[in-house]
Design an enzyme around this catalytic site. Structure first.
Site, PDB file in Angstrom:
ATOM      1  N   LYS A  71       0.814  -1.322  -0.075  1.00  0.00           N
ATOM      2  CA  LYS A  71       0.025  -0.025  -0.029  1.00  0.00           C
ATOM      3  C   LYS A  71       0.918   1.187  -0.071  1.00  0.00           C
ATOM      4  CE  LYS A  71      -4.070  -0.025   2.038  1.00  0.00           C
ATOM      5  NZ  LYS A  71      -5.334  -0.491   3.252  1.00  0.00           N
ATOM      6  N   ASP A 108      -9.928   4.018   1.467  1.00  0.00           N
ATOM      7  CA  ASP A 108     -10.265   3.860   2.827  1.00  0.00           C
ATOM      8  C   ASP A 108     -10.972   4.604   3.830  1.00  0.00           C
ATOM      9  OD1 ASP A 108      -9.296   1.133   2.836  1.00  0.00           O
ATOM     10  OD2 ASP A 108      -7.324   1.581   3.476  1.00  0.00           O
TER      11      ASP A 108
HETATM   12  P1  NAP Z   1      -1.267  -1.962  11.069  1.00  0.00           P
HETATM   13  O1  NAP Z   1      -0.663  -0.634  10.235  1.00  0.00           O
HETATM   14  O2  NAP Z   1      -0.212  -2.851  11.169  1.00  0.00           O
HETATM   15  O3  NAP Z   1      -1.420  -1.186  12.445  1.00  0.00           O
HETATM   16  C1  NAP Z   1      -1.779  -2.055  13.501  1.00  0.00           C
HETATM   17  C2  NAP Z   1      -2.274  -1.429  14.715  1.00  0.00           C
HETATM   18  O4  NAP Z   1      -2.388  -2.519  15.666  1.00  0.00           O
HETATM   19  C3  NAP Z   1      -1.195  -0.502  15.306  1.00  0.00           C
HETATM   20  O5  NAP Z   1      -1.577   0.685  15.762  1.00  0.00           O
HETATM   21  C4  NAP Z   1      -0.611  -1.391  16.294  1.00  0.00           C
HETATM   22  O6  NAP Z   1       0.089  -0.809  17.576  1.00  0.00           O
HETATM   23  C5  NAP Z   1      -1.892  -1.959  16.890  1.00  0.00           C
HETATM   24  N1  NAP Z   1      -1.587  -3.308  17.644  1.00  0.00           N
HETATM   25  C6  NAP Z   1      -1.349  -4.354  16.955  1.00  0.00           C
HETATM   26  N2  NAP Z   1      -1.159  -5.527  17.998  1.00  0.00           N
HETATM   27  C7  NAP Z   1      -1.415  -4.865  19.279  1.00  0.00           C
HETATM   28  C8  NAP Z   1      -1.568  -5.174  20.291  1.00  0.00           C
HETATM   29  N3  NAP Z   1      -1.141  -6.638  20.761  1.00  0.00           N
HETATM   30  N4  NAP Z   1      -1.797  -4.247  21.617  1.00  0.00           N
HETATM   31  C9  NAP Z   1      -2.037  -3.160  21.191  1.00  0.00           C
HETATM   32  N5  NAP Z   1      -1.800  -2.541  19.868  1.00  0.00           N
HETATM   33  C10 NAP Z   1      -1.666  -3.346  18.845  1.00  0.00           C
HETATM   34  O7  NAP Z   1      -2.604  -2.387  10.693  1.00  0.00           O
HETATM   35  P2  NAP Z   1      -3.571  -1.593   9.706  1.00  0.00           P
HETATM   36  O8  NAP Z   1      -3.547  -1.533   8.224  1.00  0.00           O
HETATM   37  O9  NAP Z   1      -3.727  -0.131  10.445  1.00  0.00           O
HETATM   38  O10 NAP Z   1      -4.903  -2.280  10.255  1.00  0.00           O
HETATM   39  C11 NAP Z   1      -5.388  -2.297  11.477  1.00  0.00           C
HETATM   40  C12 NAP Z   1      -6.733  -3.105  11.495  1.00  0.00           C
HETATM   41  O11 NAP Z   1      -7.732  -2.656  10.747  1.00  0.00           O
HETATM   42  C13 NAP Z   1      -6.522  -4.768  11.086  1.00  0.00           C
HETATM   43  O12 NAP Z   1      -7.377  -5.498  11.840  1.00  0.00           O
HETATM   44  C14 NAP Z   1      -7.250  -4.448   9.772  1.00  0.00           C
HETATM   45  O13 NAP Z   1      -7.672  -5.829   9.064  1.00  0.00           O
HETATM   46  C15 NAP Z   1      -8.351  -3.658   9.775  1.00  0.00           C
HETATM   47  N6  NAP Z   1      -8.688  -2.913   8.781  1.00  0.00           N
HETATM   48  C16 NAP Z   1     -10.086  -3.001   8.260  1.00  0.00           C
HETATM   49  C17 NAP Z   1     -10.489  -2.133   7.107  1.00  0.00           C
HETATM   50  C18 NAP Z   1     -11.903  -2.433   6.626  1.00  0.00           C
HETATM   51  O14 NAP Z   1     -12.158  -2.233   5.446  1.00  0.00           O
HETATM   52  N7  NAP Z   1     -12.839  -2.814   7.790  1.00  0.00           N
HETATM   53  C19 NAP Z   1      -9.621  -1.453   6.489  1.00  0.00           C
HETATM   54  C20 NAP Z   1      -8.296  -1.405   6.877  1.00  0.00           C
HETATM   55  C21 NAP Z   1      -7.696  -1.975   7.839  1.00  0.00           C
HETATM   56  P3  NAP Z   1       1.761  -0.489  17.511  1.00  0.00           P
HETATM   57  O15 NAP Z   1       1.954   0.602  16.445  1.00  0.00           O
HETATM   58  O16 NAP Z   1       1.925  -0.193  18.796  1.00  0.00           O
HETATM   59  O17 NAP Z   1       1.993  -1.914  16.756  1.00  0.00           O
END
Ligand code: NAP
Length: 279
Positions: A71, A108
């Site tokens: 991305k 998004d």
């Molecule tokens: P990302 O860039 O990898 O970010 C992950 C986030 O989750 C960070 O803020 C991370 O915190 C936090 N996190 C992960 N494990 C954690 C833990 N054990 N304790 C506390 N915080 C934790 O991923 P992303 O692309 O932003 O996606 C995040 C979520 O949104 C995913 O579940 C994804 O499937 C969902 N999503 C959904 C849609 C939709 O259309 N509904 C679209 C996009 C994403 P740190 O920075 O501290 O690691």
């Protein structure tokens, strides 16, 4: 001999890609609107990305969705990047234009807002502060979209505080960085609460936040959509809050790409949800 029209092809690139629901969604829309076209999941690694973006338009691809880990990287490979994709620092939708240029957008944030408007029509983003949990890629799109619709203040908390600070410096003074462990104490006057972390996903620990200080007038939404009803949303519903699951965001973010590639603005409705859930 008359030349047959080319069947438009689109798809999603990422690695891994097997889990993606996008093929089921676009496949459903293609069938529903009787469009001769195909949408294909493609597992493309980092080393092949540049070549893929050059090759795929030549064999009939009109565009792509882009997911992890490409991305951010695709921005540097695109010829035209929308302002919102540049601000977010990532693209999820590519259009291969007839003039050979690759156009990159990020839908998004608009998908996030469209989902809330559809599922909670009375939601008033300007009614009070928003609390955003998480500061990853999805949080950037959510924050940009919340600012655009007039949220007065965004309180952002992330396990790794530095990532929240980075959003603060990119998106400006409406953002207030809060401590991850203090989230329960910043909810008193919140109008909107968003989980953008991966917590609550099947296979991950639940997001645990004390919600007793959250007013029942707040809208609570979770980007996680497997499961649909996360423990966090269940807890918010018990508090009397309106809750919205994350599946609608996935559906709405896909609609602009489908329209650009295949020429029909697809409906996001109960049938669409059911088709994706059944896949
Ligand atoms: P990302 O860039 O990898 O970010 C992950 C986030 O989750 C960070 O803020 C991370 O915190 C936090 N996190 C992960 N494990 C954690 C833990 N054990 N304790 C506390 N915080 C934790 O991923 P992303 O692309 O932003 O996606 C995040 C979520 O949104 C995913 O579940 C994804 O499937 C969902 N999503 C959904 C849609 C939709 O259309 N509904 C679209 C996009 C994403 P740190 O920075 O501290 O690691």
């Amino acid at each position: 001999m008359t030349e047959l029209p080319r069947i438009p092809l689109a798809g999603v690139i990422g690695s891994p890609i097997a889990h993606s629901r996008s093929p089921a969604l676009h496949g459903y829309w293609l069938k529903r609107y009787g469009i001769k076209g195909h949408y294909i999941p493609m597992d493309i690694g980092q080393a092949d990305l540049k070549e893929a973006l050059q090759f795929l338009p030549r064999v009939g691809f009109v565009g792509l969705n882009v997911t992890i880990p490409h991305k951010e990287t695709v921005l540097a490979l695109a010829d035209i990047v929308t302002d919102r994709a540049a601000l977010i620092g990532a693209a999820n939708t590519l259009i291969f234009r007839k003039d050979g240029k690759v156009f990159a957008d990020n839908t998004d944030g608009s998908g996030f807002i469209a989902n809330l408007r559809q599922e909670a029509p009375h939601w008033a983003p300007s009614a009070g502060p928003a609390v955003v949990l998480g500061a990853g890629g999805a949080a950037r799109a959510v924050v940009a979209a919340l600012i655009e619709v007039g949220v007065p203040e965004i309180r952002i908390a992330n396990r790794t505080r530095a990532r929240a600070e980075a959003l603060r410096s990119d998106f400006g003074a409406k953002l207030v960085v809060e401590e991850w462990v203090q989230v329960g104490n910043i909810l008193d006057d919140a109008a909107t609460v968003v989980n953008t972390t991966a917590l609550g996903m099947t296979g991950k620990p639940d997001l645990v936040v004390p919600l007793d200080r959250l007013p029942s007038s707040a809208l609570v939404t979770d980007l996680v959509y497997t499961p649909l009803q996360t423990t966090f949303l269940q807890q918010a519903a018990m508090q009397g809050c309106t809750t919205v699951d994350g599946l609608g965001m996935l559906l709405h973010q896909a609609a602009p790409g489908f329209e650009r590639w295949f020429g029909v603005r697809p409906e996001v409705d109960a049938e669409t949800r059911a088709a994706v859930l059944a896949a």
